[in-house]
Scaffold this motif. Structure first.
Motif, PDB file in Angstrom:
ATOM      1  N   GLU A  97       0.837  -1.207   0.000  1.00  0.00           N
ATOM      2  CA  GLU A  97       0.000   0.000   0.000  1.00  0.00           C
ATOM      3  C   GLU A  97       0.870   1.255   0.000  1.00  0.00           C
ATOM      4  N   SER A  98       1.895   1.271   0.821  1.00  0.00           N
ATOM      5  CA  SER A  98       2.804   2.404   0.886  1.00  0.00           C
ATOM      6  C   SER A  98       3.512   2.620  -0.454  1.00  0.00           C
ATOM      7  N   ALA A  99       3.945   1.529  -1.098  1.00  0.00           N
ATOM      8  CA  ALA A  99       4.609   1.628  -2.399  1.00  0.00           C
ATOM      9  C   ALA A  99       3.653   2.172  -3.456  1.00  0.00           C
ATOM     10  N   LEU A 100       2.394   1.736  -3.438  1.00  0.00           N
ATOM     11  CA  LEU A 100       1.399   2.206  -4.406  1.00  0.00           C
ATOM     12  C   LEU A 100       1.129   3.698  -4.224  1.00  0.00           C
ATOM     13  N   LEU A 101       0.954   4.131  -2.980  1.00  0.00           N
ATOM     14  CA  LEU A 101       0.699   5.551  -2.729  1.00  0.00           C
ATOM     15  C   LEU A 101       1.923   6.408  -3.047  1.00  0.00           C
ATOM     16  N   HIS A 102       3.105   5.872  -2.794  1.00  0.00           N
ATOM     17  CA  HIS A 102       4.338   6.582  -3.143  1.00  0.00           C
ATOM     18  C   HIS A 102       4.405   6.822  -4.654  1.00  0.00           C
ATOM     19  N   LEU A 103       4.068   5.789  -5.439  1.00  0.00           N
ATOM     20  CA  LEU A 103       4.079   5.942  -6.898  1.00  0.00           C
ATOM     21  C   LEU A 103       3.013   6.923  -7.365  1.00  0.00           C
ATOM     22  N   GLY A 104       1.861   6.898  -6.716  1.00  0.00           N
ATOM     23  CA  GLY A 104       0.821   7.872  -7.049  1.00  0.00           C
ATOM     24  C   GLY A 104       1.298   9.291  -6.804  1.00  0.00           C
ATOM     25  N   LYS A 105       2.023   9.468  -5.722  1.00  0.00           N
ATOM     26  CA  LYS A 105       2.537  10.803  -5.378  1.00  0.00           C
ATOM     27  C   LYS A 105       3.590  11.263  -6.382  1.00  0.00           C
ATOM     28  N   ILE A 106       4.560  10.394  -6.712  1.00  0.00           N
ATOM     29  CA  ILE A 106       5.621  10.842  -7.630  1.00  0.00           C
ATOM     30  C   ILE A 106       5.137  10.949  -9.076  1.00  0.00           C
TER      31      ILE A 106
END
Length: 115
Positions: A97-106
Motif C-alpha cells: 500500500e505504501s509503495a502504491l501511494l508513493h508511486l501515485g505521489k511521484i
C-alpha cells in the motif's frame, strides 16, 4: 472492484505502456495514461519471474485491495497499470500500500486535498 474499473485487454495494456509515463520504486512500477473517462481503470501485471501462481495471485489481490481502499485519493480519468517487481513477493499489505501511494505521489496523480 467492478469490471469497468479494470484493464483487461492486451491492447489496452500495450497502449498504456507505449503512450503512458512510468515511475518505479523498490516493489512496483506504475504506468499512467489519461483515458478521457470519468473513472480510473486499473491493470495489474505480475510476471512468472515473481513466483508461482499462488504468490502471483496473492500479490495481485494485495495491489487491488490497496488501490480499492485508497481510490478516492487518486485523480479521475486515468488508466493505471501496476507491475509487481520480484522484490514485492514477500512483502506485507502495508508495504505494498505504501509503495502504491508513493508511486501515485511521484506520478502526480494523487488529489492535493487527500495528501
Amino acid at each position: 472492484m467492478n469490471s469497468y474499473d479494470s484493464l483487461k485487454k492486451n491492447r489496452d495494456f500495450q497502449n498504456v505502456y507505449k503512450n503512458g509515463k512510468s515511475k518505479a520504486n523498490k516493489y512496483l512500477v506504475m504506468y499512467v495514461l489519461e483515458n478521457q473517462l470519468d473513472s480510473n481503470r486499473l491493470g495489474i501485471s505480475v510476471s512468472k519471474k515473481v513466483g508461482n501462481s499462488v504468490i502471483r495471485h496473492h500479490l495481485t489481490r494485495l495491489i487491488r485491495e490497496s488501490y480499492r481502499l485508497n481510490k478516492e485519493m487518486f485523480n479521475s480519468g486515468l488508466d493505471i497499470v501496476v507491475i509487481a517487481r520480484e522484490s514485492a513477493k514477500d512483502r506485507k499489505y502495508k508495504e505494498i500500500e505504501s509503495a502504491l501511494l508513493h508511486l501515485g505521489k511521484i506520478n502526480g496523480i494523487l488529489n492535493e486535498k487527500s495528501m
